[in-house]
Design an enzyme around this catalytic site. Structure first.
Site, mmCIF file in Angstrom:
data_model
loop_
_atom_site.group_PDB
_atom_site.id
_atom_site.type_symbol
_atom_site.label_atom_id
_atom_site.label_comp_id
_atom_site.label_asym_id
_atom_site.label_seq_id
_atom_site.Cartn_x
_atom_site.Cartn_y
_atom_site.Cartn_z
ATOM 1 N N ASP A 17 0.840 -1.192 0.000
ATOM 2 C CA ASP A 17 0.000 0.000 0.000
ATOM 3 C C ASP A 17 0.880 1.248 0.000
ATOM 4 O OD1 ASP A 17 -2.873 1.198 0.731
ATOM 5 O OD2 ASP A 17 -1.369 2.233 1.949
ATOM 6 N N TYR A 64 2.628 10.024 -0.390
ATOM 7 C CA TYR A 64 3.726 9.464 0.392
ATOM 8 C C TYR A 64 5.081 9.776 -0.246
ATOM 9 C CZ TYR A 64 0.153 6.426 2.555
ATOM 10 O OH TYR A 64 -0.961 5.931 3.197
ATOM 11 N N LYS A 115 -2.945 5.735 -4.103
ATOM 12 C CA LYS A 115 -4.030 6.685 -3.856
ATOM 13 C C LYS A 115 -3.781 7.975 -4.621
ATOM 14 C CE LYS A 115 -3.925 4.791 0.813
ATOM 15 N NZ LYS A 115 -2.502 4.352 0.789
ATOM 16 N N HIS A 144 -7.772 9.273 -1.778
ATOM 17 C CA HIS A 144 -7.027 9.232 -0.518
ATOM 18 C C HIS A 144 -7.798 9.858 0.641
ATOM 19 C CE1 HIS A 144 -2.660 9.317 1.184
ATOM 20 N NE2 HIS A 144 -3.512 8.872 2.067
#
Length: 278
Positions: A46, A51, A76, A109
């Site tokens: 994931d 990120y 996401k 997200h």
């Protein structure tokens, strides 16, 4: 053992119940982390655009000895993107960063851009529907296998379900001992939407909790294993994050069951902190 267990989503696709979360591992380190995780048995990962480590995750998958078809990859959309054209561009850019032909699971997200979370009441219903329209097209084009949402409340989920063509496969939310959003979980489950538990270890905040440690001792497991087993028995997909090989192995080694009485007691435990979005 849960390391081998899969769940079937509402579109018929099977997904590992234990996956490796990659927030906030940086892009330079995550390539090695993914390779190590694959070597000890992880087959699902994931990540997210926000990120900043998608390309590293992609390189870790490419440089492993496992076939791409045996890996399940979730990412996401950027939370700042709430329009149709921006979403289409974000999907294509994600595929380029991963250097992969398809994404297994794509999530919105957050219903709100990060800058607005806990600051405004605007749930961006129209923007989320624009995200969803582009995501549905990506499924039809073969760029994405499954689509879902993350950090969505009931009203946000209802907006997608009532106005979209494809039902969300998952809602990824914070679930762990001390924070069990029962009403939201039941609402999603009644719609056939699978709950994914991000932050199942509460970012380490509860690993020294006296009650959790007492139960861990009772079952002869680590506090982390107890917390993961709790979420797994709630029926969640869990996304523990670790960049340590020993911890990765431990997090996969969940082969015990918490009794119904103990589960009921643990569900009552409340943590005095606010839920987080990741």
């Amino acid at each position: 053992m849960y390391s081998d267990k899969t769940l079937t989503l509402n579109n018929g696709i099977k997904i590992s119940q234990i996956q490796l979360g990659t927030w906030p591992i940086n892009n330079d380190d995550v390539k090695k982390v993914v390779r190590q995780a694959i070597s000890v048995g992880y087959r699902a990962f994931d990540t997210a655009r926000d990120y900043g480590n998608e390309s590293g995750v992609g390189k870790g998958i490419w440089n492993s000895d496992v076939e791409r078809s045996d890996i399940y990859l979730t990412t996401k959309l950027p939370t700042a993107v709430k329009d149709y054209e921006g979403t289409k561009k974000a999907i294509d850019e994600a595929l380029d960063r991963f250097s992969l032909e398809y994404i297994d699971m794509l999530l919105i997200h957050s219903p709100q851009p990060w800058i607005e979370v806990n600051r405004t009441n605007d749930r961006h219903f129209e923007g989320n529907l624009e995200n969803w329209r582009a995501m549905e097209e990506a499924v039809k084009a073969g760029k994405v296998r499954s689509i879902g949402v993350s950090n969505f409340l009931q009203e946000d989920v209802a907006n997608i379900v009532n106005n979209g063509t494809i039902k969300p496969a998952v809602n990824q939310i914070e679930v762990h001992i001390g924070h069990v959003p029962t009403d939201l979980m039941k609402y999603c489950e009644n719609l056939g939407i699978q709950i994914e538990a991000h932050s199942p270890l509460a970012h380490g905040r509860l690993l020294k909790d006296r009650k959790i440690n007492a139960y861990a001792k009772k079952y002869n497991v680590s506090p982390a294993q107890l917390m993961l087993a709790f979420d797994l028995q709630l029926g969640c997909i869990v996304l523990p994050k670790s960049d340590n090989v020993s911890e990765m192995k431990e997090n996969l080694d969940i082969d015990f069951e918490i009794s119904g009485e103990d589960m009921a007691d643990l569900i009552k435990l409340k943590e005095n902190t606010q839920a987080m979005s990741v």
